[in-house]
Design a protein around this motif. Structure first.
Motif, short mmCIF file in Angstrom:
data_model
loop_
_atom_site.label_atom_id
_atom_site.label_comp_id
_atom_site.label_asym_id
_atom_site.label_seq_id
_atom_site.Cartn_x
_atom_site.Cartn_y
_atom_site.Cartn_z
N LEU A 139 29.33 -20.77 -25.80
CA LEU A 139 29.01 -20.99 -24.39
C LEU A 139 30.08 -22.22 -24.13
O LEU A 139 30.49 -21.94 -22.96
CB LEU A 139 27.71 -21.10 -24.20
N SER A 140 29.98 -23.32 -24.73
CA SER A 140 30.85 -24.33 -24.34
C SER A 140 32.03 -24.22 -24.08
O SER A 140 33.15 -24.74 -23.41
CB SER A 140 30.49 -25.55 -25.32
N VAL A 141 32.72 -23.41 -25.22
CA VAL A 141 34.06 -23.32 -25.08
C VAL A 141 34.48 -22.38 -24.10
O VAL A 141 35.56 -22.38 -23.45
CB VAL A 141 34.67 -22.37 -26.56
N CYS A 144 35.00 -24.48 -20.99
CA CYS A 144 36.08 -25.40 -21.37
C CYS A 144 37.22 -24.46 -20.53
O CYS A 144 38.12 -24.77 -19.88
CB CYS A 144 36.40 -25.92 -22.65
N LEU A 145 37.30 -23.08 -21.01
CA LEU A 145 38.23 -22.28 -20.58
C LEU A 145 38.46 -22.18 -19.21
O LEU A 145 39.50 -22.00 -18.33
CB LEU A 145 38.18 -20.82 -21.42
N ILE A 146 37.23 -21.95 -18.39
CA ILE A 146 36.86 -21.73 -17.21
C ILE A 146 37.50 -22.97 -16.50
O ILE A 146 37.95 -22.86 -15.38
CB ILE A 146 35.52 -21.55 -16.62
N GLY A 147 37.25 -24.13 -16.93
CA GLY A 147 37.51 -25.37 -16.37
C GLY A 147 39.10 -25.51 -16.33
O GLY A 147 39.58 -25.96 -15.54
N LEU A 148 39.63 -25.05 -17.68
CA LEU A 148 41.01 -25.19 -17.54
C LEU A 148 41.75 -24.42 -16.55
O LEU A 148 43.06 -24.96 -15.93
CB LEU A 148 41.53 -24.72 -19.10
N VAL A 149 41.19 -23.13 -16.46
CA VAL A 149 41.72 -22.06 -15.39
C VAL A 149 41.85 -22.64 -13.96
O VAL A 149 42.67 -22.81 -13.30
CB VAL A 149 40.92 -20.81 -15.50
N LEU A 150 40.64 -23.30 -13.71
CA LEU A 150 40.41 -23.87 -12.28
C LEU A 150 41.17 -25.08 -12.28
O LEU A 150 41.91 -25.27 -10.89
CB LEU A 150 38.81 -24.13 -12.07
N ALA A 151 41.45 -25.99 -13.16
CA ALA A 151 42.23 -26.99 -12.95
C ALA A 151 43.68 -26.81 -12.86
O ALA A 151 44.48 -27.15 -11.94
CB ALA A 151 41.95 -28.11 -14.24
N PHE A 152 44.20 -25.92 -13.66
CA PHE A 152 45.72 -25.67 -13.48
C PHE A 152 46.08 -24.91 -12.27
O PHE A 152 46.85 -24.79 -11.64
CB PHE A 152 46.12 -24.64 -14.85
N THR A 153 44.80 -23.97 -11.72
CA THR A 153 44.98 -23.56 -10.47
C THR A 153 45.20 -24.33 -9.23
O THR A 153 46.24 -24.36 -8.61
CB THR A 153 43.89 -22.37 -10.26
N GLY A 164 41.63 -30.98 0.44
CA GLY A 164 40.31 -30.56 0.02
C GLY A 164 40.25 -29.42 -1.05
O GLY A 164 39.30 -29.41 -2.07
N GLU A 165 41.05 -28.31 -0.78
CA GLU A 165 40.70 -27.10 -1.68
C GLU A 165 41.36 -27.72 -2.94
O GLU A 165 41.04 -27.18 -4.27
CB GLU A 165 41.70 -25.99 -1.16
N THR A 166 42.48 -28.23 -2.95
CA THR A 166 43.24 -28.81 -4.19
C THR A 166 42.21 -29.49 -5.09
O THR A 166 42.07 -29.48 -6.39
CB THR A 166 44.54 -29.50 -3.84
N ALA A 167 41.59 -30.54 -4.30
CA ALA A 167 40.54 -31.32 -5.08
C ALA A 167 39.44 -30.70 -5.42
O ALA A 167 38.89 -31.03 -6.79
CB ALA A 167 40.24 -32.53 -3.85
N TYR A 168 39.09 -29.67 -4.63
CA TYR A 168 37.87 -28.89 -5.44
C TYR A 168 38.32 -28.28 -6.40
O TYR A 168 37.80 -28.08 -7.60
CB TYR A 168 37.65 -27.86 -4.27
N LEU A 169 39.38 -27.66 -6.82
CA LEU A 169 39.66 -26.62 -7.76
C LEU A 169 39.78 -27.74 -9.15
O LEU A 169 39.42 -27.43 -10.16
CB LEU A 169 40.99 -25.97 -7.59
N ILE A 170 40.41 -28.75 -8.85
CA ILE A 170 40.86 -29.75 -10.03
C ILE A 170 39.51 -30.47 -10.30
O ILE A 170 39.32 -30.63 -11.71
CB ILE A 170 41.95 -30.81 -9.40
N LEU A 177 35.25 -28.88 -17.59
CA LEU A 177 35.89 -29.39 -19.04
C LEU A 177 34.95 -30.24 -19.76
O LEU A 177 34.79 -30.22 -20.94
CB LEU A 177 37.41 -29.85 -18.91
N VAL A 178 34.37 -31.34 -19.02
CA VAL A 178 33.56 -32.15 -19.42
C VAL A 178 32.47 -31.83 -20.07
O VAL A 178 31.88 -31.98 -21.03
CB VAL A 178 33.32 -33.36 -18.51
N ILE A 179 31.64 -31.15 -19.33
CA ILE A 179 30.27 -30.59 -19.62
C ILE A 179 30.30 -29.64 -20.95
O ILE A 179 29.79 -29.71 -21.91
CB ILE A 179 29.75 -29.81 -18.56
N GLY A 180 31.59 -28.67 -20.97
CA GLY A 180 31.73 -27.81 -21.97
C GLY A 180 32.17 -28.83 -23.34
O GLY A 180 31.64 -28.36 -24.46
N GLY A 181 33.14 -29.76 -23.07
CA GLY A 181 33.42 -30.56 -24.28
C GLY A 181 32.44 -31.46 -24.74
O GLY A 181 32.28 -31.44 -26.18
#
Length: 211
Positions: A139-141, A144-153, A164-170, A177-181
């Motif tokens: 579940l944690s991994v 993390c993958l979801i976080g990577l996708v959102l941040a890179f988007t 605002g939208e860019t800040a929201y996604l990143i 990523l932090v919670i999953g990590g």
């Protein structure tokens, strides 16, 4: 509803009240089993994720506040209110994660104290918690993958999306990523602890003496 306190560490040797070796091992197994469940339960995972959800809600408000300053006819009052509300949600989430990490250190310290008391390979194999470790890790991994996708988007669309939208996604991606990590680190810490402390009896004979 008050939280059930953690099992205490073992008393000093001169205060031991166990009538025999079997009673000592039984109390050791009970205390370590309860501590291990507290440290790697799915309730702890849900609590960790709840901090992430609260932080995400706060970051959504922060992103809306940043977006409010972006328009030509900016609504500064609304933007400031959204920023303040966002921080109002972010701060408890950060504090909660800090308390969770401190509690984890307490649990690990008491596990170490009970493990050093006597070797008990007959019960220690149950403390490895392979199934729960695999669940936490998977579940944690995934988070993390979801976080990577959102941040890179968010990073990949600085021109197409507003501030605002860019800040929201990143920001949301970083929170995931932090919670999953933290979840991955919790599992890896447990696995290292199990490998180092829950050793075969041949390595810890003589009442748990170290080499």
């Amino acid at each position: 509803m008050p939280r059930t306190p953690l099992p205490p560490p073992p008393p000093p040797e001169h205060l031991w009240s166990w009538p025999d070796h079997e009673s000592l091992l039984a109390e050791r197994a009970r205390a370590m089993g309860e501590l291990q469940r507290r440290g790697l339960s799915f309730a702890r995972l849900a609590l960790l994720w709840s901090y992430g959800l609260i932080a995400t809600l706060g970051w959504i408000l922060v992103s809306l506040g940043l977006g409010a300053f972006e328009a030509r006819n900016a609504d500064y009052v609304t933007g400031v209110v959204e920023l303040v509300l966002g921080l109002f949600f972010l701060m408890p989430a950060v504090i909660g994660v800090g308390f969770d990490l401190a509690r984890d250190r307490t649990v690990r310290g008491r596990l170490d104290a009970w493990a050093a008391l006597r070797p008990d390979p007959g019960n220690d194999h149950r403390l490895r918690a392979g199934g729960r470790s695999a669940g936490w890790l998977g579940l944690s991994v995934a988070l993390c993958l979801i976080g990577l996708v959102l941040a890179f988007t968010g990073v990949g669309q600085p021109g197409s999306g507003g501030i605002g939208e860019t800040a929201y996604l990143i920001g949301t991606g970083v929170i995931a990523l932090v919670i999953g990590g933290l979840g991955v680190l919790r599992v890896r810490g447990h696995q290292r602890w199990a490998g180092n402390v829950l050793s075969p009896v041949s390595l810890r004979e003589g009442g748990g003496a170290h080499r």
